[in-house]
Enzyme design. Structure first.
Site, PDB file in Angstrom:
ATOM      1  N   VAL A  93       2.676   1.727  -3.374  1.00 55.41           N
ATOM      2  CA  VAL A  93       1.835   2.170  -4.485  1.00 55.41           C
ATOM      3  C   VAL A  93       1.355   3.602  -4.264  1.00 55.41           C
ATOM      4  O   VAL A  93       1.337   4.415  -5.193  1.00 55.41           O
ATOM      5  CB  VAL A  93       0.638   1.216  -4.683  1.00 55.41           C
ATOM      6  CG1 VAL A  93      -0.401   1.821  -5.621  1.00 55.41           C
ATOM      7  CG2 VAL A  93       1.121  -0.131  -5.229  1.00 55.41           C
ATOM      8  N   GLU A  94       0.990   3.919  -3.037  1.00 56.92           N
ATOM      9  CA  GLU A  94       0.426   5.238  -2.760  1.00 56.92           C
ATOM     10  C   GLU A  94       1.454   6.362  -2.918  1.00 56.92           C
ATOM     11  O   GLU A  94       1.170   7.368  -3.579  1.00 56.92           O
ATOM     12  CB  GLU A  94      -0.165   5.282  -1.346  1.00 56.92           C
ATOM     13  CG  GLU A  94      -1.478   4.544  -1.207  1.00 56.92           C
ATOM     14  CD  GLU A  94      -2.606   5.223  -1.968  1.00 56.92           C
ATOM     15  OE1 GLU A  94      -2.534   6.443  -2.209  1.00 56.92           O
ATOM     16  OE2 GLU A  94      -3.565   4.511  -2.336  1.00 56.92           O
ATOM     17  N   THR A  95       2.615   6.214  -2.295  1.00 55.69           N
ATOM     18  CA  THR A  95       3.536   7.362  -2.257  1.00 55.69           C
ATOM     19  C   THR A  95       5.000   6.994  -2.443  1.00 55.69           C
ATOM     20  O   THR A  95       5.877   7.809  -2.150  1.00 55.69           O
ATOM     21  CB  THR A  95       3.404   8.125  -0.928  1.00 55.69           C
ATOM     22  OG1 THR A  95       3.707   7.241   0.164  1.00 55.69           O
ATOM     23  CG2 THR A  95       2.019   8.704  -0.753  1.00 55.69           C
TER      24      THR A  95
ATOM     25  N   ILE B  77       0.828  -1.211   0.000  1.00 54.36           N
ATOM     26  CA  ILE B  77       0.000   0.000   0.000  1.00 54.36           C
ATOM     27  C   ILE B  77       0.859   1.256   0.000  1.00 54.36           C
ATOM     28  O   ILE B  77       0.677   2.174  -0.818  1.00 54.36           O
ATOM     29  CB  ILE B  77      -0.942   0.014   1.221  1.00 54.36           C
ATOM     30  CG1 ILE B  77      -2.087  -0.994   1.040  1.00 54.36           C
ATOM     31  CG2 ILE B  77      -1.484   1.416   1.476  1.00 54.36           C
ATOM     32  CD1 ILE B  77      -3.178  -0.550   0.087  1.00 54.36           C
TER      33      ILE B  77
ATOM     34  N   TYR C  59      -5.611  -1.603  -9.084  1.00 54.30           N
ATOM     35  CA  TYR C  59      -4.906  -1.099  -7.912  1.00 54.30           C
ATOM     36  C   TYR C  59      -4.678  -2.225  -6.910  1.00 54.30           C
ATOM     37  O   TYR C  59      -3.571  -2.407  -6.398  1.00 54.30           O
ATOM     38  CB  TYR C  59      -5.731   0.018  -7.259  1.00 54.30           C
ATOM     39  CG  TYR C  59      -5.181   0.498  -5.939  1.00 54.30           C
ATOM     40  CD1 TYR C  59      -4.255   1.524  -5.881  1.00 54.30           C
ATOM     41  CD2 TYR C  59      -5.607  -0.070  -4.741  1.00 54.30           C
ATOM     42  CE1 TYR C  59      -3.752   1.967  -4.661  1.00 54.30           C
ATOM     43  CE2 TYR C  59      -5.102   0.363  -3.520  1.00 54.30           C
ATOM     44  CZ  TYR C  59      -4.186   1.384  -3.492  1.00 54.30           C
ATOM     45  OH  TYR C  59      -3.681   1.813  -2.287  1.00 54.30           O
TER      46      TYR C  59
END
Length: 301
Positions: free
Chosen positions: A93-95, A90, A281
């Protein structure tokens, strides 16, 4: 804006002077309107989407992050039942492990979209409201919080409503800091999954093939389980799983580099889609976490 201020004062006993000062200092930015109004880029295939995240650089960064925060990841995973692979997937992928979090002041983003972007003003007024409440609750300066052009904040990219609902003080220092405290970041992501009913030590997704006798409905990649292990297998979907016959499942079809790919997603797969409502995602998060785990374990010998 005056109605918004009156509402905050009446419903939440917000200090009017403080509120007026915060909003008077917020800047309406055309770049934010441009960003949210920009026509969507071409729809990516799964093959193209996967290439964005499954890079050697991101996998290595994830492995480095895992090793650096190993004790914290192990403790929080043990306490919550959320696998380390999902936690690092997570955040990756997010940041990109905090490298790409957005440089807009959240108060600018949310006030711009709440008052100067009518198509989604209602949603962003609610998020601005939530942001102002969390600022008061956390003892923060409203001008300090940064995030994306849409107001998603910190390493896990929580919107203010998600922050108030799911962020935790995993470091036990009296603050919920998703910007610079990695213990709070990891704990908050784990709590998000716990609250959305993550099932510890259960499978997420598995590759599938279709038998010549397959007679099921064409997959529509909806964000919910529509079948069971037994019903999919009886229709001619071939896949391996240790889950019970009555476990919730759904057949997925994605356009990979080598053509159509079929997958079967289980309950935990669709928990990931609660974080971002996209099948691609969820699969990217899962696969990135798996690749990072391989890198960590292989390096350890």
């Amino acid at each position: 804006m005056r109605d918004f201020i009156d509402e905050m004062v009446a419903e939440y006993d917000y200090d009017r002077t403080t509120l007026v000062k915060v909003l008077a200092g917020a800047e309406s930015k055309s770049a934010i309107i441009d960003a949210i109004s920009r026509p969507a880029e071409r729809t990516l295939t799964w093959g193209d989407y996967r290439k964005i995240f499954m890079t050697p650089e991101r996998i290595q960064a994830g492995a480095d992050f895992w090793r650096e925060h190993d004790a914290t990841l192990r403790r929080i995973s043990a306490d919550t039942g959320v696998s380390i692979e999902i936690l690092v997937g997570i955040i990756g992928v997010e940041t990109f492990y905090g490298r790409i979090t957005g440089n807009y002041r959240v108060v600018d983003s949310l006030s711009t979209l709440a008052f100067d972007y009518p198509p989604r003003a209602k949603f962003f007024r609610r998020e601005l409201q939530q942001f102002l409440l969390l600022v008061r609750e956390e003892g923060m300066d409203a001008n300090d919080a940064t995030g994306s052009y849409a107001g998603a904040m910190g390493a896990p990219q929580f919107m203010p409503s998600s922050f108030r609902a799911y962020a935790v003080d995993a470091s036990d220092d009296g603050k919920r800091d998703i910007w610079s405290n990695w213990t709070d970041v990891i704990g908050s992501v784990a709590n998000y999954f716990v609250r959305h009913k993550w099932q510890p030590q259960q499978e997420v997704v598995t590759r599938a093939t279709l038998a010549d006798t397959w007679n099921g409905a064409a997959p529509d990649n909806s964000l919910k389980t529509t079948d069971t292990v037994a019903s999919l297998q009886s229709s001619g979907v071939q896949f391996a799983t240790a889950l019970d016959d009555d476990a919730d499942s759904a057949l997925l079809k994605l356009d990979g580099d080598g053509g159509d790919e079929y997958w079967v997603g289980f309950h935990n797969f669709f928990v990931i889609t609660r974080y971002n409502r996209s099948v691609m995602y969820a699969l990217a998060v899962h696969q990135l976490g798996q690749e990072i785990a391989l890198e960590v374990h292989n390096a350890a010998g």
